[in-house]
Design a protein around this motif. Sequence first.
Motif, PDB file in Angstrom:
ATOM      1  N   GLY A 191     -42.281 -48.801   2.196  1.00  0.00           N
ATOM      2  CA  GLY A 191     -43.176 -49.015   3.327  1.00  0.00           C
ATOM      3  C   GLY A 191     -43.834 -50.367   3.380  1.00  0.00           C
ATOM      4  O   GLY A 191     -44.609 -50.658   4.287  1.00  0.00           O
ATOM      5  N   THR A 192     -43.558 -51.238   2.411  1.00  0.00           N
ATOM      6  CA  THR A 192     -44.166 -52.557   2.364  1.00  0.00           C
ATOM      7  C   THR A 192     -43.109 -53.618   2.641  1.00  0.00           C
ATOM      8  O   THR A 192     -42.046 -53.611   2.023  1.00  0.00           O
ATOM      9  CB  THR A 192     -44.797 -52.839   0.979  1.00  0.00           C
ATOM     10  OG1 THR A 192     -45.777 -51.819   0.721  1.00  0.00           O
ATOM     11  CG2 THR A 192     -45.454 -54.200   0.934  1.00  0.00           C
ATOM     12  N   GLU A 193     -43.400 -54.521   3.568  1.00  0.00           N
ATOM     13  CA  GLU A 193     -42.483 -55.594   3.898  1.00  0.00           C
ATOM     14  C   GLU A 193     -42.674 -56.738   2.915  1.00  0.00           C
ATOM     15  O   GLU A 193     -43.781 -57.181   2.669  1.00  0.00           O
ATOM     16  CB  GLU A 193     -42.749 -56.073   5.327  1.00  0.00           C
ATOM     17  CG  GLU A 193     -41.587 -56.804   5.926  1.00  0.00           C
ATOM     18  CD  GLU A 193     -41.778 -57.033   7.409  1.00  0.00           C
ATOM     19  OE1 GLU A 193     -42.128 -58.165   7.777  1.00  0.00           O
ATOM     20  OE2 GLU A 193     -41.561 -56.089   8.196  1.00  0.00           O
ATOM     21  N   GLU A 194     -41.564 -57.201   2.326  1.00  0.00           N
ATOM     22  CA  GLU A 194     -41.596 -58.306   1.369  1.00  0.00           C
ATOM     23  C   GLU A 194     -40.878 -59.495   1.964  1.00  0.00           C
ATOM     24  O   GLU A 194     -39.801 -59.364   2.530  1.00  0.00           O
ATOM     25  CB  GLU A 194     -40.931 -57.880   0.054  1.00  0.00           C
ATOM     26  CG  GLU A 194     -41.618 -56.729  -0.633  1.00  0.00           C
ATOM     27  CD  GLU A 194     -40.921 -56.320  -1.909  1.00  0.00           C
ATOM     28  OE1 GLU A 194     -40.087 -57.082  -2.420  1.00  0.00           O
ATOM     29  OE2 GLU A 194     -41.223 -55.223  -2.395  1.00  0.00           O
ATOM     30  N   LEU A 195     -41.479 -60.677   1.838  1.00  0.00           N
ATOM     31  CA  LEU A 195     -40.904 -61.917   2.348  1.00  0.00           C
ATOM     32  C   LEU A 195     -40.458 -62.781   1.186  1.00  0.00           C
ATOM     33  O   LEU A 195     -41.046 -62.718   0.100  1.00  0.00           O
ATOM     34  CB  LEU A 195     -41.934 -62.668   3.203  1.00  0.00           C
ATOM     35  CG  LEU A 195     -42.491 -61.891   4.389  1.00  0.00           C
ATOM     36  CD1 LEU A 195     -43.604 -62.669   5.050  1.00  0.00           C
ATOM     37  CD2 LEU A 195     -41.398 -61.582   5.385  1.00  0.00           C
ATOM     38  N   PRO A 196     -39.435 -63.632   1.401  1.00  0.00           N
ATOM     39  CA  PRO A 196     -39.012 -64.535   0.312  1.00  0.00           C
ATOM     40  C   PRO A 196     -40.095 -65.570   0.041  1.00  0.00           C
ATOM     41  O   PRO A 196     -40.941 -65.844   0.897  1.00  0.00           O
ATOM     42  CB  PRO A 196     -37.746 -65.175   0.851  1.00  0.00           C
ATOM     43  CG  PRO A 196     -37.820 -65.040   2.331  1.00  0.00           C
ATOM     44  CD  PRO A 196     -38.645 -63.805   2.602  1.00  0.00           C
ATOM     45  N   PRO A 197     -40.061 -66.168  -1.147  1.00  0.00           N
ATOM     46  CA  PRO A 197     -41.038 -67.238  -1.437  1.00  0.00           C
ATOM     47  C   PRO A 197     -40.884 -68.363  -0.432  1.00  0.00           C
ATOM     48  O   PRO A 197     -39.795 -68.608   0.082  1.00  0.00           O
ATOM     49  CB  PRO A 197     -40.664 -67.710  -2.841  1.00  0.00           C
ATOM     50  CG  PRO A 197     -39.670 -66.731  -3.364  1.00  0.00           C
ATOM     51  CD  PRO A 197     -39.141 -65.944  -2.233  1.00  0.00           C
ATOM     52  N   SER A 198     -41.947 -69.072  -0.161  1.00  0.00           N
ATOM     53  CA  SER A 198     -41.905 -70.190   0.773  1.00  0.00           C
ATOM     54  C   SER A 198     -40.972 -71.258   0.246  1.00  0.00           C
ATOM     55  O   SER A 198     -40.901 -71.516  -0.946  1.00  0.00           O
ATOM     56  CB  SER A 198     -43.299 -70.794   0.956  1.00  0.00           C
ATOM     57  OG  SER A 198     -44.145 -69.828   1.510  1.00  0.00           O
ATOM     58  N   ALA A 199     -40.262 -71.896   1.196  1.00  0.00           N
ATOM     59  CA  ALA A 199     -39.297 -72.958   0.812  1.00  0.00           C
ATOM     60  C   ALA A 199     -40.000 -74.210   0.411  1.00  0.00           C
ATOM     61  O   ALA A 199     -41.087 -74.500   0.740  1.00  0.00           O
ATOM     62  CB  ALA A 199     -38.350 -73.221   1.969  1.00  0.00           C
TER      63      ALA A 199
ATOM     64  N   ARG B 167     -35.822 -63.735   7.016  1.00  0.00           N
ATOM     65  CA  ARG B 167     -35.383 -62.746   6.033  1.00  0.00           C
ATOM     66  C   ARG B 167     -36.569 -61.980   5.483  1.00  0.00           C
ATOM     67  O   ARG B 167     -37.640 -62.530   5.275  1.00  0.00           O
ATOM     68  CB  ARG B 167     -34.643 -63.446   4.896  1.00  0.00           C
ATOM     69  CG  ARG B 167     -33.375 -64.071   5.371  1.00  0.00           C
ATOM     70  CD  ARG B 167     -32.656 -64.734   4.241  1.00  0.00           C
ATOM     71  NE  ARG B 167     -31.433 -65.309   4.771  1.00  0.00           N
ATOM     72  CZ  ARG B 167     -30.448 -65.723   4.039  1.00  0.00           C
ATOM     73  NH1 ARG B 167     -30.527 -65.648   2.736  1.00  0.00           N
ATOM     74  NH2 ARG B 167     -29.370 -66.230   4.579  1.00  0.00           N
ATOM     75  N   PHE B 168     -36.336 -60.692   5.212  1.00  0.00           N
ATOM     76  CA  PHE B 168     -37.368 -59.845   4.630  1.00  0.00           C
ATOM     77  C   PHE B 168     -36.702 -58.598   4.056  1.00  0.00           C
ATOM     78  O   PHE B 168     -35.545 -58.320   4.309  1.00  0.00           O
ATOM     79  CB  PHE B 168     -38.415 -59.453   5.681  1.00  0.00           C
ATOM     80  CG  PHE B 168     -37.896 -58.474   6.698  1.00  0.00           C
ATOM     81  CD1 PHE B 168     -38.145 -57.118   6.551  1.00  0.00           C
ATOM     82  CD2 PHE B 168     -37.165 -58.905   7.787  1.00  0.00           C
ATOM     83  CE1 PHE B 168     -37.665 -56.207   7.481  1.00  0.00           C
ATOM     84  CE2 PHE B 168     -36.692 -58.009   8.729  1.00  0.00           C
ATOM     85  CZ  PHE B 168     -36.936 -56.655   8.571  1.00  0.00           C
ATOM     86  N   ALA B 169     -37.448 -57.878   3.267  1.00  0.00           N
ATOM     87  CA  ALA B 169     -37.017 -56.588   2.746  1.00  0.00           C
ATOM     88  C   ALA B 169     -38.164 -55.610   2.945  1.00  0.00           C
ATOM     89  O   ALA B 169     -39.333 -55.998   2.932  1.00  0.00           O
ATOM     90  CB  ALA B 169     -36.667 -56.697   1.266  1.00  0.00           C
ATOM     91  N   LYS B 170     -37.832 -54.354   3.150  1.00  0.00           N
ATOM     92  CA  LYS B 170     -38.851 -53.331   3.272  1.00  0.00           C
ATOM     93  C   LYS B 170     -38.624 -52.330   2.152  1.00  0.00           C
ATOM     94  O   LYS B 170     -37.543 -51.763   2.022  1.00  0.00           O
ATOM     95  CB  LYS B 170     -38.761 -52.645   4.629  1.00  0.00           C
ATOM     96  CG  LYS B 170     -39.971 -51.809   4.952  1.00  0.00           C
ATOM     97  CD  LYS B 170     -39.977 -51.411   6.413  1.00  0.00           C
ATOM     98  CE  LYS B 170     -41.262 -50.735   6.773  1.00  0.00           C
ATOM     99  NZ  LYS B 170     -41.300 -50.377   8.189  1.00  0.00           N
ATOM    100  N   PHE B 171     -39.634 -52.171   1.294  1.00  0.00           N
ATOM    101  CA  PHE B 171     -39.519 -51.309   0.127  1.00  0.00           C
ATOM    102  C   PHE B 171     -40.778 -50.461   0.020  1.00  0.00           C
ATOM    103  O   PHE B 171     -41.883 -50.993  -0.014  1.00  0.00           O
ATOM    104  CB  PHE B 171     -39.323 -52.161  -1.129  1.00  0.00           C
ATOM    105  CG  PHE B 171     -39.131 -51.366  -2.377  1.00  0.00           C
ATOM    106  CD1 PHE B 171     -37.974 -50.629  -2.575  1.00  0.00           C
ATOM    107  CD2 PHE B 171     -40.105 -51.337  -3.354  1.00  0.00           C
ATOM    108  CE1 PHE B 171     -37.792 -49.885  -3.719  1.00  0.00           C
ATOM    109  CE2 PHE B 171     -39.946 -50.605  -4.506  1.00  0.00           C
ATOM    110  CZ  PHE B 171     -38.784 -49.870  -4.688  1.00  0.00           C
TER     111      PHE B 171
END
Length: 114
Positions: free
Chosen positions: A106-114, A100-104
């Motif tokens: 131009g920057t890709e954001e990843l969820p916090p580590s599990a 899972r990720f989001a792009k906002f």
Amino acid sequence: RMLYFVEGEAVTVGGRALTEKAMVECDAGAECAVEGAGAGRAQVLMLQGKPIGEPVAQHGPFVMNTQAEIQQCFADYRRTQFGGWPWPDDAMVFPADKGRFAKFNGTEELPPSA
């Protein structure tokens, strides 16, 4: 209340075992026990709301109060694609191992580590 089992191996909702992605309706006036039933983590999404007594118009992913508002949504989407679509294809499919990720902006954001 609607409870959606969205990720994981298995979950039990109100005594009912679910082993694949599913939706369960839970009585909002009663307790509804949710327990992980498989190895590892499970993710569920519960949605609840009170009726608002408003008309509902729906088409595809758009939900508004009138058909005119739905048509405006389509016009807005055609004009801006809701702020822009950063990928070259309208139906992008990413590799399963990407996660899972989001792009906002131009920057890709990843969820916090599990």
